[in-house]
Design a protein around this motif. Sequence first.
Motif, PDB file in Angstrom:
ATOM      1  N   LEU A  15       0.809  -1.190  -0.112  1.00 12.20           N
ATOM      2  CA  LEU A  15       0.080  -0.048   0.135  1.00 12.20           C
ATOM      3  C   LEU A  15       1.034   1.361  -0.097  1.00 12.20           C
ATOM      4  O   LEU A  15       0.877   1.792   1.022  1.00 12.20           O
ATOM      5  CB  LEU A  15      -0.956  -0.102   1.030  1.00 12.20           C
ATOM      6  CG  LEU A  15      -2.052   1.101   1.022  1.00 12.20           C
ATOM      7  CD1 LEU A  15      -2.970   0.701  -0.020  1.00 12.20           C
ATOM      8  CD2 LEU A  15      -2.724   1.248   2.400  1.00 12.20           C
ATOM      9  N   VAL A  25      -7.790   2.573  -2.363  1.00 12.58           N
ATOM     10  CA  VAL A  25      -8.397   2.881  -1.068  1.00 12.58           C
ATOM     11  C   VAL A  25      -9.835   3.859  -1.501  1.00 12.58           C
ATOM     12  O   VAL A  25     -10.492   3.733  -0.789  1.00 12.58           O
ATOM     13  CB  VAL A  25      -7.457   4.399  -0.834  1.00 12.58           C
ATOM     14  CG1 VAL A  25      -7.878   5.226   0.082  1.00 12.58           C
ATOM     15  CG2 VAL A  25      -5.916   3.452  -0.312  1.00 12.58           C
ATOM     16  N   VAL A  42      -2.858  -6.136   3.814  1.00 15.76           N
ATOM     17  CA  VAL A  42      -1.682  -5.916   3.090  1.00 15.76           C
ATOM     18  C   VAL A  42      -0.606  -6.974   3.371  1.00 15.76           C
ATOM     19  O   VAL A  42      -0.236  -7.091   4.461  1.00 15.76           O
ATOM     20  CB  VAL A  42      -1.030  -4.512   3.569  1.00 15.76           C
ATOM     21  CG1 VAL A  42       0.156  -3.951   2.738  1.00 15.76           C
ATOM     22  CG2 VAL A  42      -2.198  -3.391   3.433  1.00 15.76           C
ATOM     23  N   LEU A  47       3.852  -0.241   3.334  1.00 20.89           N
ATOM     24  CA  LEU A  47       2.496   0.416   3.709  1.00 20.89           C
ATOM     25  C   LEU A  47       2.851   1.908   4.031  1.00 20.89           C
ATOM     26  O   LEU A  47       3.566   2.236   5.017  1.00 20.89           O
ATOM     27  CB  LEU A  47       2.203  -0.303   4.919  1.00 20.89           C
ATOM     28  CG  LEU A  47       0.654  -0.210   5.135  1.00 20.89           C
ATOM     29  CD1 LEU A  47      -0.167  -1.435   5.997  1.00 20.89           C
ATOM     30  CD2 LEU A  47       0.495   1.106   6.072  1.00 20.89           C
ATOM     31  N   ARG A  49       1.556   5.032   5.540  1.00 19.68           N
ATOM     32  CA  ARG A  49       0.755   5.332   6.625  1.00 19.68           C
ATOM     33  C   ARG A  49      -0.248   6.521   6.144  1.00 19.68           C
ATOM     34  O   ARG A  49      -1.248   6.618   6.791  1.00 19.68           O
ATOM     35  CB  ARG A  49       1.564   5.946   7.556  1.00 19.68           C
ATOM     36  CG  ARG A  49       2.347   4.821   8.226  1.00 19.68           C
ATOM     37  CD  ARG A  49       1.465   3.492   8.915  1.00 19.68           C
ATOM     38  NE  ARG A  49       2.303   2.456   9.301  1.00 19.68           N
ATOM     39  CZ  ARG A  49       1.624   1.322   9.578  1.00 19.68           C
ATOM     40  NH1 ARG A  49       0.296   1.232   9.816  1.00 19.68           N
ATOM     41  NH2 ARG A  49       2.569   0.081   9.880  1.00 19.68           N
ATOM     42  N   ALA A  52      -3.021   4.790   4.360  1.00 18.55           N
ATOM     43  CA  ALA A  52      -3.560   3.736   5.481  1.00 18.55           C
ATOM     44  C   ALA A  52      -4.702   4.911   6.312  1.00 18.55           C
ATOM     45  O   ALA A  52      -5.777   4.423   6.397  1.00 18.55           O
ATOM     46  CB  ALA A  52      -2.633   3.225   6.266  1.00 18.55           C
ATOM     47  N   LEU A  55      -7.895   5.008   4.831  1.00 21.83           N
ATOM     48  CA  LEU A  55      -9.053   3.880   4.647  1.00 21.83           C
ATOM     49  C   LEU A  55     -10.173   4.220   5.646  1.00 21.83           C
ATOM     50  O   LEU A  55      -9.974   4.724   6.765  1.00 21.83           O
ATOM     51  CB  LEU A  55      -8.107   2.662   5.083  1.00 21.83           C
ATOM     52  CG  LEU A  55      -7.234   2.207   3.932  1.00 21.83           C
ATOM     53  CD1 LEU A  55      -6.538   1.066   4.428  1.00 21.83           C
ATOM     54  CD2 LEU A  55      -7.994   1.573   2.770  1.00 21.83           C
ATOM     55  N   PRO A  58      -8.667   0.586   9.717  1.00 22.94           N
ATOM     56  CA  PRO A  58      -7.286   0.083   9.636  1.00 22.94           C
ATOM     57  C   PRO A  58      -6.974  -1.198   8.942  1.00 22.94           C
ATOM     58  O   PRO A  58      -7.943  -2.176   8.965  1.00 22.94           O
ATOM     59  CB  PRO A  58      -6.803   0.042  11.024  1.00 22.94           C
ATOM     60  CG  PRO A  58      -7.737   0.745  11.885  1.00 22.94           C
ATOM     61  CD  PRO A  58      -8.928   0.837  11.008  1.00 22.94           C
ATOM     62  N   PRO A  59      -5.804  -1.059   8.096  1.00 20.76           N
ATOM     63  CA  PRO A  59      -5.780  -2.506   7.303  1.00 20.76           C
ATOM     64  C   PRO A  59      -5.134  -3.577   8.150  1.00 20.76           C
ATOM     65  O   PRO A  59      -4.336  -3.130   9.240  1.00 20.76           O
ATOM     66  CB  PRO A  59      -4.627  -2.127   6.291  1.00 20.76           C
ATOM     67  CG  PRO A  59      -3.810  -0.943   7.164  1.00 20.76           C
ATOM     68  CD  PRO A  59      -4.817  -0.127   7.701  1.00 20.76           C
ATOM     69  N   GLU A  61      -2.486  -6.190   8.694  1.00 20.60           N
ATOM     70  CA  GLU A  61      -0.872  -6.138   8.201  1.00 20.60           C
ATOM     71  C   GLU A  61      -0.397  -7.634   8.622  1.00 20.60           C
ATOM     72  O   GLU A  61      -0.445  -8.077   9.424  1.00 20.60           O
ATOM     73  CB  GLU A  61      -0.087  -5.101   8.995  1.00 20.60           C
ATOM     74  CG  GLU A  61      -0.503  -3.628   8.810  1.00 20.60           C
ATOM     75  CD  GLU A  61       0.296  -2.780   9.644  1.00 20.60           C
ATOM     76  OE1 GLU A  61       1.670  -2.915   9.510  1.00 20.60           O
ATOM     77  OE2 GLU A  61      -0.167  -1.778  10.326  1.00 20.60           O
TER      78      GLU A  61
END
Length: 376
Positions: A15, A25, A42, A47, A49, A52, A55, A58-59, A61
């Motif tokens: 990401l 996104v 992800v 990644l 931030r 992120a 989004l 939160p993704p 991880e």
Amino acid sequence: MFDAAPRVLFLTDLLEVGGAETQLVEMLRTLRALPVEADLAVLTPRLDRGLAVALPAPPIEIAWKGPGDLRGWRRLADTVRLGDYDVLCTTHAWSAVSAPGLIRRGPTSKPRRWLAFEHGFRRGAARGLLEPIRRRALRRADRVIAVSRAQGEWIEGAFGVDREKILVLPNAIDTTEGQISSEERATERATWRRRLGLRADSLLTVSVARLVPEKDPITLVEAWARLEAGAARDSHLLLVGDGPERARVQKRCEALGIAARVHLLGTIRPPRAVLAAADLFALASVSESQGIAVLEAMAASLPVVATDVGGLPEVVVPEETGLLAPSNDPVALGAALSRALLDGAWRVRAGQAGRDRVVRRFDSLLRARLLVEQFA
């Protein structure tokens, strides 16, 4: 059909800031307006931030470290199993390669359906042994999503995916955010001309693109040096973006004697303000799946002068919303730029027609609804 809102997991290798990632996104944000429960996982630690934070949630991880990371693979498998997902959507190479082992066919097994998103014309994106594995994996997907007809035809030939499995689902943007009021346009026009030390009536052409060979900024500045005298008079080119070609572009502008009329502004996110200040948008790419920057420019009511490559002819309607020129041809591109800069009435008509076209064909909510139809 689903008895309740479908649960969907989007799985991406990374990401980071890029066209595919920003589209991902935007898709996740738009799906919130529909009866869909969507999560993002992800795969690798790459990644950004800033993305992120944009989004809706939160993704997840996975923090997978490479092919030998068996714990990472188990974390991924557990994420899919415990999430009870109905549909798996993948982007990038490793996500696609992992998908066949995560799909569980059958009326009571989940996830039962796999949609693979592809976003480029890059046969060598997955190198070495990964490339043939990825090719075989994509043939097993329920749908392979292309962003343009041109890219879909390339996927069919390059990966051997059955034509009936390929779905063209163009990139899209939130057209309500892209709309610029007359008051904002007037403010930004004055602000940017003052900031650059230009006359209030100077014409500004903007190009939003990474300074990389694929976007061919050298041809763009060479075309700018070939503007007709009337078009060149107090016209300035704003290059928004950065990359390894920056020094070469600067040197070429100096050699062509146009350094005072070409402004390298670096990365500006989002580019809304500079689009609001501009009179014309230009792009000289030699390869383009579709062109998100072109959609953003059209949403901002800018006419477009671009190259006739990849999916761009599916976005820009010649004469109606912009002009197209062959790639790697500074003479033809310079002629198209001159014509656009010399005809203010056409620019207004083409800009409005472009805005109307994006709203009708390339709005993110429309794309999300079309995608949801593929979940069942």
